[in-house]
Each structure stands twice: as structure tokens, then as C-alpha cells.
Design a protein around this motif. Structure first.
Motif, PDB file in Angstrom:
ATOM      1  N   HIS A   1     -55.823  46.201 -63.939  1.00  0.00           N
ATOM      2  CA  HIS A   1     -56.017  44.741 -64.035  1.00  0.00           C
ATOM      3  C   HIS A   1     -57.512  44.441 -63.849  1.00  0.00           C
ATOM      4  O   HIS A   1     -58.109  44.791 -62.835  1.00  0.00           O
ATOM      5  CB  HIS A   1     -55.175  44.076 -62.950  1.00  0.00           C
ATOM      6  N   ALA A   2     -58.100  43.813 -64.852  1.00  0.00           N
ATOM      7  CA  ALA A   2     -59.547  43.573 -64.845  1.00  0.00           C
ATOM      8  C   ALA A   2     -59.848  42.099 -65.125  1.00  0.00           C
ATOM      9  O   ALA A   2     -59.000  41.353 -65.618  1.00  0.00           O
ATOM     10  CB  ALA A   2     -60.220  44.469 -65.882  1.00  0.00           C
ATOM     11  N   LEU A   3     -61.073  41.696 -64.785  1.00  0.00           N
ATOM     12  CA  LEU A   3     -61.524  40.312 -64.961  1.00  0.00           C
ATOM     13  C   LEU A   3     -62.808  40.298 -65.775  1.00  0.00           C
ATOM     14  O   LEU A   3     -63.749  41.030 -65.449  1.00  0.00           O
ATOM     15  CB  LEU A   3     -61.809  39.674 -63.600  1.00  0.00           C
ATOM     16  N   VAL A   4     -62.845  39.470 -66.800  1.00  0.00           N
ATOM     17  CA  VAL A   4     -64.065  39.264 -67.589  1.00  0.00           C
ATOM     18  C   VAL A   4     -64.821  38.100 -66.957  1.00  0.00           C
ATOM     19  O   VAL A   4     -64.321  36.968 -66.920  1.00  0.00           O
ATOM     20  CB  VAL A   4     -63.722  38.915 -69.052  1.00  0.00           C
TER      21      VAL A   4
ATOM     22  N   PRO B   1     -54.787  43.788 -57.960  1.00  0.00           N
ATOM     23  CA  PRO B   1     -54.264  43.956 -59.326  1.00  0.00           C
ATOM     24  C   PRO B   1     -52.759  43.757 -59.451  1.00  0.00           C
ATOM     25  O   PRO B   1     -51.992  44.204 -58.601  1.00  0.00           O
ATOM     26  CB  PRO B   1     -54.642  45.404 -59.669  1.00  0.00           C
ATOM     27  N   ALA B   2     -52.359  43.100 -60.537  1.00  0.00           N
ATOM     28  CA  ALA B   2     -50.933  42.974 -60.858  1.00  0.00           C
ATOM     29  C   ALA B   2     -50.393  44.314 -61.328  1.00  0.00           C
ATOM     30  O   ALA B   2     -49.226  44.639 -61.098  1.00  0.00           O
ATOM     31  CB  ALA B   2     -50.747  41.916 -61.935  1.00  0.00           C
ATOM     32  N   THR B   3     -51.238  45.069 -62.023  1.00  0.00           N
ATOM     33  CA  THR B   3     -50.870  46.399 -62.508  1.00  0.00           C
ATOM     34  C   THR B   3     -52.113  47.272 -62.447  1.00  0.00           C
ATOM     35  O   THR B   3     -53.227  46.770 -62.233  1.00  0.00           O
ATOM     36  CB  THR B   3     -50.417  46.369 -63.992  1.00  0.00           C
TER      37      THR B   3
ATOM     38  N   ILE C   1     -54.587  42.319 -68.195  1.00  0.00           N
ATOM     39  CA  ILE C   1     -53.557  42.964 -67.380  1.00  0.00           C
ATOM     40  C   ILE C   1     -52.805  43.992 -68.221  1.00  0.00           C
ATOM     41  O   ILE C   1     -51.917  43.634 -69.008  1.00  0.00           O
ATOM     42  CB  ILE C   1     -52.591  41.898 -66.798  1.00  0.00           C
ATOM     43  N   PRO C   2     -53.182  45.260 -68.067  1.00  0.00           N
ATOM     44  CA  PRO C   2     -52.472  46.302 -68.811  1.00  0.00           C
ATOM     45  C   PRO C   2     -51.000  46.317 -68.386  1.00  0.00           C
ATOM     46  O   PRO C   2     -50.693  46.104 -67.211  1.00  0.00           O
ATOM     47  CB  PRO C   2     -53.173  47.596 -68.373  1.00  0.00           C
ATOM     48  N   ARG C   3     -50.139  46.558 -69.345  1.00  0.00           N
ATOM     49  CA  ARG C   3     -48.699  46.577 -69.038  1.00  0.00           C
ATOM     50  C   ARG C   3     -48.109  47.935 -69.389  1.00  0.00           C
ATOM     51  O   ARG C   3     -48.525  48.581 -70.361  1.00  0.00           O
ATOM     52  CB  ARG C   3     -47.987  45.474 -69.830  1.00  0.00           C
TER      53      ARG C   3
END
Ligand code: 5GP
Ligand code: ZN
Length: 136
Positions: free
Chosen positions: A40-43, A35-37, A105-107
Motif C-alpha cells: 500500500h503506497a501513497l503518491v 497499509p491495507a495490504t 492499494i495492491p490486491r
């Protein structure tokens, strides 16, 4: 349609366990293993499409609907301040897994994730030339 040796086909269809954030008939949303943060998730579509270009318009629309649902869950539950939606097509664009996916990608204020590009400064003529090429 699944592809035999595709890791995301296997994950999306539950053959390989994953940390699933959200699932419906057509998609599975999983936590990215690098994860970048936080969050961080993938659809992932359960059907195999190499990238956006290989995907029917209707499926792309459904993918974005699923992205919106999952993004809202991530933002709320993790208390994110913002969220990037990123979707890479082709090696030149940074795609490393050849099964369509949308990054969520939640920030968080002050996180040091590097997702944005360096803006360039084309002249008006250069922009006009690009537009002419696209329209031509
Ligand atoms: P791409 O660079 O193709 O847009 O993104 C691929 C993403 O998939 C990367 O962020 C990478 O960390 C993630 N990824 C690759 N293999 C796996 C896996 O087996 N499980 C999970 N959860 N994420 C993966
Ligand atoms: Zn696949």
C-alpha cells in the motif's frame, strides 16, 4: 509551495525519511505506514495542496500519470492480482491528512482488505432526481 506544519510536505520533500518507492521532480511515492495490504503506497505531490479541489488541473493530471507508473511497479514487483486507486477528499470521505494524496492499494486474491462500499438500490426516479440536481 510547502506548508510549515504539514507532515506530508516534509516527507515528500525529503525532510523526514520515508520508504520511497518512486520519486520524480514533482512527486514522491512512499509506503503507507498503516497499509491495507502489502505494498500500500501513497503518491504525494512535493507542493502542498489540501485536496483535489485545491489542485490545478494540470497537477492532478501529472499525479495520475505518476500513480500509473508506480502502480505498474507495485503490481509487477509484488505479484499483485489487482490494485485499487483511492483518493479521499474531506473528513466525510475519510481524509485524515490534509495534503493531497493518492492511495495505491495492491490486491491479492483472497486478501481481506475492506475498500469497497455497500451498493444501495435507488429507484429510477431517485437517480433521475440526482442527475437533475447535478445538471441544474
Ligand atoms: P487518508 O485517510 O487521509 O486518505 O490517508 C492517510 C494515510 O496516510 C493513511 O493510510 C495513513 O496510514 C498514512 N499516514 C499518515 N501519516 C503517515 C506517515 O507519517 N507516514 C506514512 N508513511 N504514512 C502515513
Ligand atoms: Zn503539505
Amino acid at each position: 509551495m510547502r506548508e510549515e506544519n504539514c507532515i506530508f510536505c516534509r516527507i515528500a520533500n525529503g525532510d523526514i525519511p520515508s520508504r520511497t518507492v518512486y520519486e520524480d521532480e514533482q512527486f514522491r511515492v512512499i509506503l503507507d505506514m498503516g497499509p491495507a495490504t502489502k505494498g500500500h503506497a501513497l503518491v504525494l505531490p512535493k507542493d502542498h495542496y489540501a485536496d483535489l479541489f485545491a489542485m490545478p488541473e494540470e497537477k492532478a493530471a501529472e499525479a495520475m500519470k505518476t500513480a500509473k507508473k508506480a502502480a505498474a511497479i507495485l503490481k509487477e514487483k509484488l505479484g499483485a492480482d489487482g490494485l485499487n486507486v483511492v483518493q479521499n477528499n474531506g473528513a466525510a470521505a475519510g481524509q485524515t491528512v490534509q495534503h493531497f494524496h493518492i492511495h495505491l492499494i495492491p490486491r491479492y486474491q483472497g486478501d481481506n482488505a475492506h475498500i469497497l462500499w455497500n451498493p444501495t438500490e435507488p429507484t429510477a426516479e431517485e437517480l433521475d432526481a440526482v442527475l437533475a440536481q447535478i445538471k441544474g
